[in-house]
Enzyme design. Structure first.
Site, PDB file in Angstrom:
ATOM      1  N   HIS A 406      76.424  10.721 -18.330  1.00  0.00           N
ATOM      2  CA  HIS A 406      75.188  10.747 -19.111  1.00  0.00           C
ATOM      3  C   HIS A 406      74.617   9.357 -19.382  1.00  0.00           C
ATOM      4  O   HIS A 406      73.533   9.231 -19.948  1.00  0.00           O
ATOM      5  CB  HIS A 406      75.417  11.478 -20.431  1.00  0.00           C
ATOM      6  N   ASP A 410      70.508  12.013 -16.702  1.00  0.00           N
ATOM      7  CA  ASP A 410      70.116  12.816 -17.853  1.00  0.00           C
ATOM      8  C   ASP A 410      70.147  14.302 -17.498  1.00  0.00           C
ATOM      9  O   ASP A 410      70.414  14.683 -16.352  1.00  0.00           O
ATOM     10  CB  ASP A 410      68.741  12.408 -18.383  1.00  0.00           C
TER      11      ASP A 410
END
Length: 434
Positions: A406, A410
């Site tokens: 992450h 995304d």
């Protein structure tokens, strides 16, 4: 007779160092050219180093478990004809010799347990053994850990040596000894010493590969904030096409047609559509890889996992991918993989369905930023939409899960990529020829 140096040879592209596993010779042993004199570990693959010429081993400069650089002198030998077999090297002959040798030179620094600027009263006794291997020092530098702090980390290695896994465990715990004081304060927070009952039973020591896998997994979880997304895919067309063509495929090319090359082919197309999934992180920079190299997690006979790699998978046709997949899997089963065949992957597939799992939450294979897990293909009744109404049909369904980093991937990118892989699985060309 002249003395020459034996250096650690280059064992694969981008390999800069290796760990000495064991010597097959001792000082004074006579060896023949190309005879194996030691084993070296690089990542998950073990390599044998041969003698460069006929002669006698005169000096061994590095010991088992030491990390050495490619090109570093590891031993010396006198070159010449072997006169007799009296001192000819045999496995394990070093066992008696090593006890007579002094410890190799190590990185040593004075250890101080005081820190006037400390804000924590957490206390860990300093390790008595201040031997820090080059690998440990390298990891410490990456995480800005001082030698003083290294000395406070609980060590589990032989003779109290600090292991790579000790540092990763320490980092995962939040570096509790970063500001340790020499004497505990009467008040303030104390990290509890939880003496957990681990139970009694047979003790099975981890083999070297299992230790490396454990270190790699802990490092990955510490490095990358993992997020896992899931989709479901209808593989009916793919399954039917494979069942109808696998016999003809093997007769034509002499290769088995498993699902793995079909998965690799589809994933490579999706990676090409989403190049930002094919990256690695270098500090504050993102390296977008030019090649699409698909790793495939494969079980070894020992039960450990290894990741052989199909290089440039997007540029190869199905029969080529199938041949490479079969060859790599066969080498894995026989422990014959070379380092170049397990390095350089840019994206990895883990087929947890092989073990009957419905789905999985895979751990990213560093330094990649995503990994795909494919679950078991299972027949299930599904509602299918048609122009003349809905119908219930038996379909071949499979769950896909994507773990992604992450920091740089995304939810939109991760979810879109995963959906594209599922679309390629579902929209399989039933007219496909080979």
């Amino acid at each position: 007779m002249k003395e020459i140096e034996i250096k650690l040879p280059k064992m694969g592209e981008s390999i800069e160092e290796g760990t000495i596993i064991s010597w097959s010779v001792a000082e004074g042993d006579e060896v023949e050219q190309d005879q194996t004199i030691l084993e070296v570990a690089t990542d998950k693959v073990d390599s044998e180093v041969p003698a460069p010429a006929n002669g006698t081993i005169t000096q061994i400069l590095v010991q088992p478990d030491e990390v050495v650089k490619v090109g570093q002198v590891i031993a010396k030998m006198e070159v010449g004809e072997i006169q007799s077999s009296k001192n000819k090297a045999t496995p394990k002959t070093l066992e008696k010799e090593t006890s007579k040798k002094t410890a190799p030179k190590a990185v040593k620094k004075p250890v101080s347990t005081s820190n006037s600027n400390s804000s924590s009263s957490y206390q860990i006794n300093s390790n008595q053994n201040t031997f820090f291997s080059p690998l440990v020092v390298s990891i410490a530098k990456q995480h800005h850990i001082s030698f003083e702090e290294l000395a406070r980390i609980p060590a589990t290695g032989n003779e109290g040596r600090l292991r790579k896994s000790d540092i990763f465990k320490y980092l995962e715990e939040g570096r509790p000894a970063q500001f340790a004081q020499p004497v505990p304060e009467a008040s303030g927070f104390q990290v509890p010493n939880l003496k957990l009952d681990k139970g009694k039973g047979k003790i099975v020591e981890m083999d070297r590969m299992r230790q490396m896998i454990a270190d790699h997994m802990v490092f990955s979880k510490h490095t990358s904030p993992h997020v896992t997304a899931y989709v479901e895919a209808d593989l009916t067309d793919m399954v039917n096409w494979r069942n109808a063509n696998k016999k003809a495929f093997q007769e034509k090319y002499g290769e088995k047609l498993t699902f793995t090359p079909l998965f690799v082919e589809a994933v490579a197309k999706a990676v090409k559509d989403f190049p930002m999934i094919n990256v690695s992180v270098d500090g504050k920079n993102i390296i977008v890889k030019e090649a699409i190299n698909i790793g495939m997690a494969t079980a070894l006979p020992s039960g450990n996992l290894i990741v052989p790699v199909v290089k440039n998978a997007d540029q190869k046709d199905l029969q080529t991918v199938a041949a490479e997949v079969n060859a790599l899997a066969e080498k894995a089963r026989n422990n014959k993989l070379k380092h170049d065949e397990t390095s350089g992957s840019t994206f990895t597939i883990s087929n947890v369905g092989t073990f009957g799992s419905l789905m999985g939450t895979p751990i990213i294979n560093q330094p990649e930023v995503a990994i795909l897990a494919t679950g078991i293909i299972k027949k299930r009744a599904e509602v299918m939409e048609y122009e003349d109404g809905d119908k219930i049909e038996i379909r071949q369904m499979m769950y896909l899960s994507l773990s992604f980093d992450h920091r740089v991937v995304d939810g939109f990118l991760g979810g879109s990529f995963l959906r594209r892989v599922a679309d390629y699985f579902e929209d399989f060309d039933v007219e496909k020829t080979f």
